[in-house]
Enzyme design. Structure first.
Site, short mmCIF file in Angstrom:
data_model
loop_
_atom_site.label_atom_id
_atom_site.label_comp_id
_atom_site.label_asym_id
_atom_site.label_seq_id
_atom_site.Cartn_x
_atom_site.Cartn_y
_atom_site.Cartn_z
N CYS A 155 0.98 -1.50 0.10
CA CYS A 155 0.20 -0.26 -0.21
C CYS A 155 0.56 0.75 -0.24
CB CYS A 155 -1.11 0.40 1.25
SG CYS A 155 0.29 0.63 2.45
N CYS B 252 -2.51 -2.91 9.08
CA CYS B 252 -2.00 -1.23 9.11
C CYS B 252 -2.08 -1.22 10.69
CB CYS B 252 -3.86 -0.80 9.15
SG CYS B 252 -4.45 -0.64 7.20
FE1 FES Z 1 -2.24 0.00 4.08
FE2 FES Z 1 -3.57 1.25 6.59
S1 FES Z 1 -3.66 0.79 4.10
S2 FES Z 1 -1.42 0.31 6.02
#
Ligand code: FES
Length: 167
Positions: free
Chosen positions: A36, A109
């Site tokens: 991400c 996360c």
């Molecule tokens: Fe990757 Fe939150 S979407 S750390």
């Protein structure tokens, strides 16, 4: 319609605790998630209390994942007063605190926060969180997350990370 978790995350990021660099920190850990693109840095300062070396303060910076910010905000409060060993014994779900269980797509996360905590407190430990984030820095000089990325940009070789403006 907003879910209960979304409400809790919104409330947490409306007033995040312990945001920013900790200039006189004793330890620092930085992790990134290549999927991400989020990065998170966590600083820890210790103090002596009743013959124990406990966490006096912990702060963090991230690039903006709301769940990671909410978890880091809660986790940096949760670990205050704990020894490094006690803080390291906390599981991902413990660090999420009042947010409660996270959906599968948001667990990484919280693992980012857990990884930064481990990188700061046990940078040489082999035990890693369930889906280990990449540890990028464990004991570099104190600097902000953005500053260190800009320093990386000035290096002649290596991975470059650029922060893109929002459209
Ligand atoms: Fe990757 Fe939150 S979407 S750390």
């Amino acid at each position: 319609m907003e879910t209960d978790l979304e409400k809790k995350i919104r409330a947490a990021i409306a007033n995040p605790q312990n945001v920013g660099a900790l200039e006189d920190a004793d330890a620092m850990g930085t992790v990134g998630n290549s999927d991400c693109g989020e990065m998170l840095r966590l600083w820890v300062k210790f103090k002596e209390e009743h013959g124990r070396r406990v966490i006096d303060k912990a702060t963090f910076q991230s690039f903006g994942c709301e769940t990671a910010i909410a978890v880091a905000s809660m986790a940096t409060e949760l670990i205050r007063g704990k020894t490094a060993a006690e803080a390291l014994s906390l599981k991902t779900e413990d660090l999420s605190g009042a947010l409660g269980p996270l959906p599968p797509m948001k667990i990484h996360c919280a693992q980012l926060v857990e990884g930064a905590l481990r990188a700061a407190l046990a940078p040489t430990a082999t035990a890693a969180p369930t889906s280990a984030p990449t540890v990028t820095t464990a004991s570099a000089p104190i600097s902000s997350l953005v500053d260190s990325l800009h320093q990386d940009e000035r290096k002649p070789r290596g991975v470059q990370v650029r922060i893109l403006p929002r459209e």
